[in-house]
Design an enzyme around this catalytic site. Structure first.
Site, mmCIF file in Angstrom:
data_model
loop_
_atom_site.group_PDB
_atom_site.id
_atom_site.type_symbol
_atom_site.label_atom_id
_atom_site.label_comp_id
_atom_site.label_asym_id
_atom_site.label_seq_id
_atom_site.Cartn_x
_atom_site.Cartn_y
_atom_site.Cartn_z
ATOM 1 N N LYS A 52 -7.203 -8.538 1.742
ATOM 2 C CA LYS A 52 -6.062 -7.843 1.141
ATOM 3 C C LYS A 52 -4.776 -8.516 1.609
ATOM 4 O O LYS A 52 -4.647 -8.903 2.779
ATOM 5 C CB LYS A 52 -6.084 -6.360 1.540
ATOM 6 C CG LYS A 52 -5.021 -5.528 0.857
ATOM 7 C CD LYS A 52 -5.186 -4.037 1.163
ATOM 8 C CE LYS A 52 -4.118 -3.205 0.461
ATOM 9 N NZ LYS A 52 -4.263 -1.768 0.707
ATOM 10 N N SER A 126 -4.521 1.298 -3.132
ATOM 11 C CA SER A 126 -3.733 0.097 -3.320
ATOM 12 C C SER A 126 -4.539 -1.195 -3.188
ATOM 13 O O SER A 126 -4.047 -2.249 -3.580
ATOM 14 C CB SER A 126 -2.572 0.085 -2.322
ATOM 15 O OG SER A 126 -3.056 0.040 -0.994
ATOM 16 N N SER A 154 -6.683 4.025 0.142
ATOM 17 C CA SER A 154 -6.601 2.745 -0.568
ATOM 18 C C SER A 154 -7.854 1.901 -0.547
ATOM 19 O O SER A 154 -7.904 0.863 -1.210
ATOM 20 C CB SER A 154 -5.457 1.915 0.003
ATOM 21 O OG SER A 154 -4.282 2.304 -0.623
HETATM 22 N N1 GLN Z 1 -2.049 6.260 -2.672
HETATM 23 C C1 GLN Z 1 -1.683 6.511 -1.316
HETATM 24 C C2 GLN Z 1 -0.229 6.170 -1.102
HETATM 25 O O1 GLN Z 1 0.402 5.725 -2.015
HETATM 26 C C3 GLN Z 1 -2.573 5.769 -0.368
HETATM 27 C C4 GLN Z 1 -2.278 4.332 -0.300
HETATM 28 C C5 GLN Z 1 -2.952 3.628 0.847
HETATM 29 O O2 GLN Z 1 -3.949 4.104 1.380
HETATM 30 N N2 GLN Z 1 -2.385 2.496 1.239
HETATM 31 O O3 GLN Z 1 0.282 6.368 -0.054
#
Ligand code: GLN
Length: 437
Positions: A52, A126, A154
């Site tokens: 990532k 994400s 994410s």
């Molecule tokens: N969708 C969640 C957020 O926007 C989780 C994102 C993540 O785990 N990086 O915070």
């Protein structure tokens, strides 16, 4: 040792580039795969690993999906990357993601990955690029895993939307050194794969205590991976009825019997608590991106405030700006007690609610996401709040630092549906039990 069919490296590189043109899974593809392969040795010899974008890889542009970090090439490897390389893994590239991890659909970025099952739909987020490429390379029978990161879901969300395994460890078990932070009390590095045995092999390489990370946990994992009693979280079944049916059928097939339990605090408070804490922490983490130290900059003019404002206005996505404003507000003197401190207290109550359930059960189960991967056209119509509500099932275990895994439970409308298993702290190995396959 992992072998790749017809290991013609030039062809392989071209294949990755062709896939990427179609799907945008990568922000960067490694040009030196062959060189890495030649010196590859160890437990992961020959295994392709994508990373990532928010995890630092030496000399490889690492920008957490952000335009503000364009051109930033770390001078060091994150601890997880060094461990992977030391065991012979081959780093094939950096995967696309929502900027700094802010989102559930990987659309808050300059390079939006497309779902391998339907290009009009999201990969989830994400860690969208990681999940998409894990699925695609699996279809092509190329041995590969992806290293992703979760703050509030994410890893689980995109794994569910792309039909792969997405594992998030107990908070602190995998070092965060070299991770471009989103929210420090929540961030966890984890693994995506198309099978549990590779996932475990890679997890075993990256876990371990790391003195370079002050939140790294110096504790042994529980080696007992047995699963005796499981419970389905009742409130999590308020989802699309086809998803509900698939989840309950999967649980019945795998475990025979199960209890239904209620977690009222998680249901009611996990979303507001998560978004207050995550935004408060992320707004402080973003302060350093000001156009002076690294990444994107502009012609230096005006006073510092004017210059910083210009850079941040130009290079941050809308969602990042929203989080800076809300997060700063929640931390301000006068509001801190009402929001940040209160949220931190409720977080403790949520942890206790889970802990109580684990006195009786080995695993808690829910769907991973309330919907199948939405279309990009549908996502455009969502308000920020509707976006945040998509995380209703994943923020709970993330707030509590509990290990969880999303596995594929089947398909609805030809799109994959994820089932999420949550274990007690340090019981990560229960989630790699072949029973969950
Ligand atoms: N969708 C969640 C957020 O926007 C989780 C994102 C993540 O785990 N990086 O915070």
């Amino acid at each position: 040792m992992f072998r790749h069919k017809g290991s013609d490296w030039f062809k392989m590189l071209n294949k990755l580039k062709t896939i990427n043109k179609e799907y945008n899974f990568f922000n960067v593809i490694s040009e030196d795969i062959e060189k890495q392969e030649k010196s590859s040795n160890g437990k992961l010899k020959g295994l392709f690993v994508s990373i990532k974008d928010c995890i630092c890889v030496k000399d490889m542009e690492s920008r957490a999906g952000s335009r503000i970090l364009e051109g930033y090439k770390p001078v060091f490897n994150a601890t997880v990357i060094q461990r992977l390389i030391d065991e012979g893994a081959i780093i094939i590239g950096k995967t696309s993601q929502d900027e700094f991890g802010f989102g559930s659909f990987s659309v808050n970025t300059y390079n939006i990955p497309k779902n391998p099952f339907d290009k009009e739909r999201t990969c989830g987020g994400s860690s969208g690029g990681s999940a998409g490429v894990t699925r695609k390379l699996s279809e092509l029978k190329i041995k590969h895993v992806s290293i992703a990161e979760s703050t509030g879901g994410s890893i689980a969300c995109p794994a569910a939307f792309c039909g792969v395994y997405g594992f998030t460890p107990t908070y602190g078990v995998v070092s965060r050194y070299g991770l471009i932070d989103y929210a420090n009390s929540l961030d966890k590095i984890g693994v995506m794969a198309d099978n549990l045995s590779d996932l475990k092999k890679v997890f075993d390489v990256i876990k371990e205590y790391d003195p370079m990370d002050s939140t790294s946990l110096n504790k042994e994992l529980n080696n007992d991976n047995s699963i005796k009693k499981v419970a389905v979280i009742k409130e999590s079944l308020n989802v699309n009825p086809e998803i509900k049916e698939l989840i309950l059928k999967t649980v019945k097939d795998k475990f025979g019997s199960y209890d239904l339990i209620s977690l009222p605090l998680v249901e009611k408070y996990a979303i507001p608590v998560y978004y207050i804490l995550a935004m408060a922490e992320s707004s402080t983490n973003l302060a350093k991106y000001c156009g002076m130290r690294y990444g994107s900059s502009l012609e230096l003019k005006g006073n510092f405030d004017e210059y910083f404002t210009e850079v941040r206005t130009k290079f941050f996505e809308v969602e990042s700006k929203r989080r800076i404003i809300l997060g700063t507000f929640a931390r301000m003197a006068g509001y801190r007690d009402a929001f940040y401190i209160k949220a931190a207290k409720v977080r403790n109550l949520i942890i206790q609610e889970y802990k109580k359930a684990f006195e009786k059960y080995d695993l808690l189960i829910s769907p991973t996401m309330p919907v199948i991967a939405p279309k990009f056209s549908e996502i455009k119509k969502l308000t920020p709040l509707e976006n945040y509500m998509m995380d209703i099932l994943t923020v709970g275990p993330n707030l509590a630092g509990l290990p969880h895994i999303s596995c594929n439970a089947g398909f609805v409308k030809k799109m994959p549906v994820g089932i999420m298993y949550i274990a007690n702290h340090l019981n990560d190995y229960k989630l790699m039990n072949e029973k969950l396959k």
